[in-house]
Design a protein around this motif. Structure first.
Motif, PDB file in Angstrom:
ATOM      1  N   UNK A 137       0.865  -1.172   0.000  1.00  0.00           N
ATOM      2  CA  UNK A 137       0.000   0.000   0.000  1.00  0.00           C
ATOM      3  C   UNK A 137       0.904   1.225   0.000  1.00  0.00           C
ATOM      4  N   UNK A 138       0.873   1.987  -1.096  1.00  0.00           N
ATOM      5  CA  UNK A 138       1.731   3.167  -1.228  1.00  0.00           C
ATOM      6  C   UNK A 138       0.960   4.421  -0.846  1.00  0.00           C
ATOM      7  N   UNK A 139       1.524   5.200   0.075  1.00  0.00           N
ATOM      8  CA  UNK A 139       0.898   6.451   0.476  1.00  0.00           C
ATOM      9  C   UNK A 139       0.915   7.466  -0.659  1.00  0.00           C
ATOM     10  N   UNK A 140       0.149   8.543  -0.488  1.00  0.00           N
ATOM     11  CA  UNK A 140       0.092   9.593  -1.505  1.00  0.00           C
ATOM     12  C   UNK A 140       1.479  10.227  -1.631  1.00  0.00           C
ATOM     13  N   UNK A 141       1.959  10.352  -2.875  1.00  0.00           N
ATOM     14  CA  UNK A 141       3.298  10.866  -3.138  1.00  0.00           C
ATOM     15  C   UNK A 141       3.214  12.316  -3.621  1.00  0.00           C
ATOM     16  N   UNK A 142       4.330  13.039  -3.551  1.00  0.00           N
ATOM     17  CA  UNK A 142       4.323  14.447  -3.949  1.00  0.00           C
ATOM     18  C   UNK A 142       4.088  14.675  -5.441  1.00  0.00           C
ATOM     19  N   UNK A 143       4.354  13.668  -6.279  1.00  0.00           N
ATOM     20  CA  UNK A 143       4.172  13.860  -7.734  1.00  0.00           C
ATOM     21  C   UNK A 143       3.895  12.513  -8.384  1.00  0.00           C
ATOM     22  N   UNK A 144       3.315  12.517  -9.592  1.00  0.00           N
ATOM     23  CA  UNK A 144       3.121  11.256 -10.311  1.00  0.00           C
ATOM     24  C   UNK A 144       4.446  10.524 -10.535  1.00  0.00           C
ATOM     25  N   UNK A 145       5.523  11.283 -10.789  1.00  0.00           N
ATOM     26  CA  UNK A 145       6.838  10.666 -11.025  1.00  0.00           C
ATOM     27  C   UNK A 145       7.308   9.913  -9.778  1.00  0.00           C
ATOM     28  N   UNK A 146       7.115  10.529  -8.623  1.00  0.00           N
ATOM     29  CA  UNK A 146       7.528   9.877  -7.370  1.00  0.00           C
ATOM     30  C   UNK A 146       6.731   8.590  -7.161  1.00  0.00           C
ATOM     31  N   UNK A 147       5.440   8.627  -7.517  1.00  0.00           N
ATOM     32  CA  UNK A 147       4.609   7.420  -7.360  1.00  0.00           C
ATOM     33  C   UNK A 147       5.052   6.327  -8.331  1.00  0.00           C
ATOM     34  N   UNK A 148       5.377   6.730  -9.562  1.00  0.00           N
ATOM     35  CA  UNK A 148       5.863   5.758 -10.553  1.00  0.00           C
ATOM     36  C   UNK A 148       7.117   5.059 -10.024  1.00  0.00           C
ATOM     37  N   UNK A 149       8.040   5.824  -9.448  1.00  0.00           N
ATOM     38  CA  UNK A 149       9.274   5.237  -8.900  1.00  0.00           C
ATOM     39  C   UNK A 149       8.952   4.191  -7.831  1.00  0.00           C
ATOM     40  N   UNK A 150       8.077   4.557  -6.911  1.00  0.00           N
ATOM     41  CA  UNK A 150       7.723   3.644  -5.805  1.00  0.00           C
ATOM     42  C   UNK A 150       7.037   2.381  -6.341  1.00  0.00           C
ATOM     43  N   UNK A 151       6.127   2.575  -7.292  1.00  0.00           N
ATOM     44  CA  UNK A 151       5.368   1.440  -7.816  1.00  0.00           C
ATOM     45  C   UNK A 151       6.285   0.505  -8.611  1.00  0.00           C
ATOM     46  N   UNK A 152       7.203   1.079  -9.391  1.00  0.00           N
ATOM     47  CA  UNK A 152       8.131   0.260 -10.180  1.00  0.00           C
ATOM     48  C   UNK A 152       9.027  -0.553  -9.250  1.00  0.00           C
ATOM     49  N   UNK A 153       9.477   0.084  -8.175  1.00  0.00           N
ATOM     50  CA  UNK A 153      10.325  -0.604  -7.206  1.00  0.00           C
ATOM     51  C   UNK A 153       9.557  -1.752  -6.548  1.00  0.00           C
ATOM     52  N   UNK A 154       8.298  -1.503  -6.201  1.00  0.00           N
ATOM     53  CA  UNK A 154       7.477  -2.537  -5.556  1.00  0.00           C
ATOM     54  C   UNK A 154       7.289  -3.731  -6.487  1.00  0.00           C
ATOM     55  N   UNK A 155       7.042  -3.440  -7.753  1.00  0.00           N
ATOM     56  CA  UNK A 155       6.854  -4.524  -8.727  1.00  0.00           C
ATOM     57  C   UNK A 155       8.138  -5.342  -8.849  1.00  0.00           C
ATOM     58  N   UNK A 156       9.272  -4.638  -8.874  1.00  0.00           N
ATOM     59  CA  UNK A 156      10.568  -5.314  -8.986  1.00  0.00           C
ATOM     60  C   UNK A 156      10.848  -6.182  -7.758  1.00  0.00           C
ATOM     61  N   UNK A 157      10.358  -5.745  -6.594  1.00  0.00           N
ATOM     62  CA  UNK A 157      10.572  -6.528  -5.359  1.00  0.00           C
ATOM     63  C   UNK A 157       9.687  -7.761  -5.301  1.00  0.00           C
ATOM     64  N   UNK A 158       8.710  -7.848  -6.190  1.00  0.00           N
ATOM     65  CA  UNK A 158       7.882  -9.051  -6.249  1.00  0.00           C
ATOM     66  C   UNK A 158       6.453  -8.895  -5.771  1.00  0.00           C
ATOM     67  N   UNK A 159       6.106  -7.729  -5.264  1.00  0.00           N
ATOM     68  CA  UNK A 159       4.738  -7.530  -4.761  1.00  0.00           C
ATOM     69  C   UNK A 159       3.704  -7.930  -5.802  1.00  0.00           C
ATOM     70  N   UNK A 160       2.637  -8.567  -5.344  1.00  0.00           N
ATOM     71  CA  UNK A 160       1.622  -9.110  -6.243  1.00  0.00           C
ATOM     72  C   UNK A 160       0.430  -8.186  -6.443  1.00  0.00           C
ATOM     73  N   UNK A 161       0.417  -7.117  -5.718  1.00  0.00           N
ATOM     74  CA  UNK A 161      -0.664  -6.131  -5.874  1.00  0.00           C
ATOM     75  C   UNK A 161      -0.098  -4.794  -5.425  1.00  0.00           C
TER      76      UNK A 161
END
Ligand code: OSB
Ligand code: MG
Length: 372
Positions: A137-161
């Motif tokens: 569960x990713x908290x609200x980020x300061x920008x769409x770019x910051x959210x993209x970074x967090x989401x890409x990292x989560x996907x790379x770590x293996x998270x399934x959702x």
């Protein structure tokens, strides 16, 4: 089980990074821990999920502390209970609301029962999985770019959702950026924590194009009627969180068509007895279920992992490993996730399956109160 003493403790555990939802930010978790001691000396620890502010539900750590100390713990002390179900009944009788306060005691009773029977908590609950699928569960980020970074990292770590918190002004552009960056297969969803109203129906309907697995709690925290209207106008399933406070509310959701998925947080519904009933109902009704989270320490996480091992929990839960939240957890071993987004259910150990770091808990404790 016979409750000989119940100790309340507040610890303050700093999050690695602030966690922002539409209604507020948390930087340090103030967590109420309970220690239940049986007359035999057997001990069980549990966690109350109430936050510092009443911005998710009406309860807070302080309202729960008061409810447990003055009203709920005295109902249990010195009495013999044959089962956690009896504890649940004793806590519910002529007692309105305060689910999180009740749940902390009731779940502790399940933990104690598992210790007394020398079996893993997941087995006691009827769990059938050895590993549970995990989402972030990713908290609200300061920008769409910051959210993209967090989401890409989560996907790379293996998270399934990957669940992204949203609010008016930080929704479709943020979600679209992540969808564009991560591709059509990425398992994405959004959680609004009640930030919208039915006036936003046309705006929300645009999110159908994002191909989200679900949209969590877009409307009022205790609403079912308006969610039914919105669900009727959406292709994307609505998942209810805040609105499902009991089995009755889950039945109402299905009867009204207010949503198609339920996130079960045992703290929100008053504990495991109610969680098991909701789980059973959802299995019968073909409603997909997953286990939500409330930024729990390793103690609360143990209870969530055990619950998520039940067969109806077919979607990944918000059960991230300890390192996602804390520099150092209060349990050993810390909760870990493998590279394919799964957390092991500790089926080789009795009780909640992790040891407590008592020294660290003592160092983090800011107040305590023992009732005998
Ligand atoms: O709505 O699910 C929620 C945290 C605090 C309050 C509400 C929510 C959350 C989360 C955290 O999403 C999930 C987690 O514990 O990882
Ligand atoms: Mg939620």
């Amino acid at each position: 089980m016979i409750f000989a003493s119940i100790t309340l403790r507040e610890i303050q555990l700093p999050l690695k990074e602030p966690f922002a939802i539409s209604s507020g930010v948390v930087e340090v978790r103030r967590i109420l821990l309970l220690e239940l001691i049986d007359r035999s000396g057997a001990t069980s620890w549990s966690e109350c999920v109430a936050g510092e502010e009443p911005n998710y539900s009406p309860e807070t750590i302080d309202s729960a502390w008061y409810a447990i100390r003055d009203h709920l713990a005295p109902r249990l002390l010195g009495r013999e209970f044959a089962s956690p179900g009896e504890v649940h009944q004793a806590l519910c009788r002529d007692f309105r609301g305060n689910q999180m306060a009740r749940a902390a005691l009731e779940m502790g009773a399940w933990g104690l029962k598992a210790v007394l029977e020398d079996i893993p908590l997941a087995r006691l609950l009827g769990g059938t999985r050895a590993k549970v699928d995990t989402g972030i569960s990713l908290g609200i980020q300061p920008s769409p770019e910051a959210l993209v970074d967090k989401a890409a990292q989560a996907l790379a770590e293996g998270y399934r959702k990957i669940k992204m918190k949203i609010r008016p002004g930080a929704d479709i552009t943020y979600l679209q950026a992540v969808r564009d960056a991560l591709g059509p297969q990425a398992p994405l969803m959004a959680d609004a924590n009640s930030a919208y109203s039915l006036d936003d129906q046309n705006h929300i309907a645009q999110w159908d194009e994002l191909d989200l697995i679900m949209i969590e709690q877009p409307l009022g925290w205790d609403d079912l009627v308006r969610h039914a209207k919105l669900q009727n106008a959406l292709k994307t399933p609505i998942c209810l969180d805040e609105s499902i406070t009991s089995l009755e509310r889950a039945r109402d959701m299905v009867a009204l068509g207010s949503g198609r998925i339920i996130n079960i947080k045992p703290g929100r519904v008053g504990g495991f007895t109610e969680s098991l009933a909701i789980h059973q109902f959802c299995v019968e009704q073909d409603i997909p279920v997953w286990c939500g989270g409330m930024l729990e320490s390793g103690i609360g996480r143990a209870y969530n992992v055990a619950l998520a091992s039940l067969p109806g929990f077919i979607l990944p839960g918000d059960i991230s490993p300890s390192a996602r939240y804390w520099d150092q957890d209060i349990v050993t071993p810390a909760w870990e996730m493998d590279g394919s987004g799964r957390v092991n259910v500790p089926l080789d150990r009795p009780g909640i399956g992790v040891e407590l770091d008592h020294e660290r808990i003592a160092a983090l404790t800011v107040r305590s109160h023992i009732i005998v």
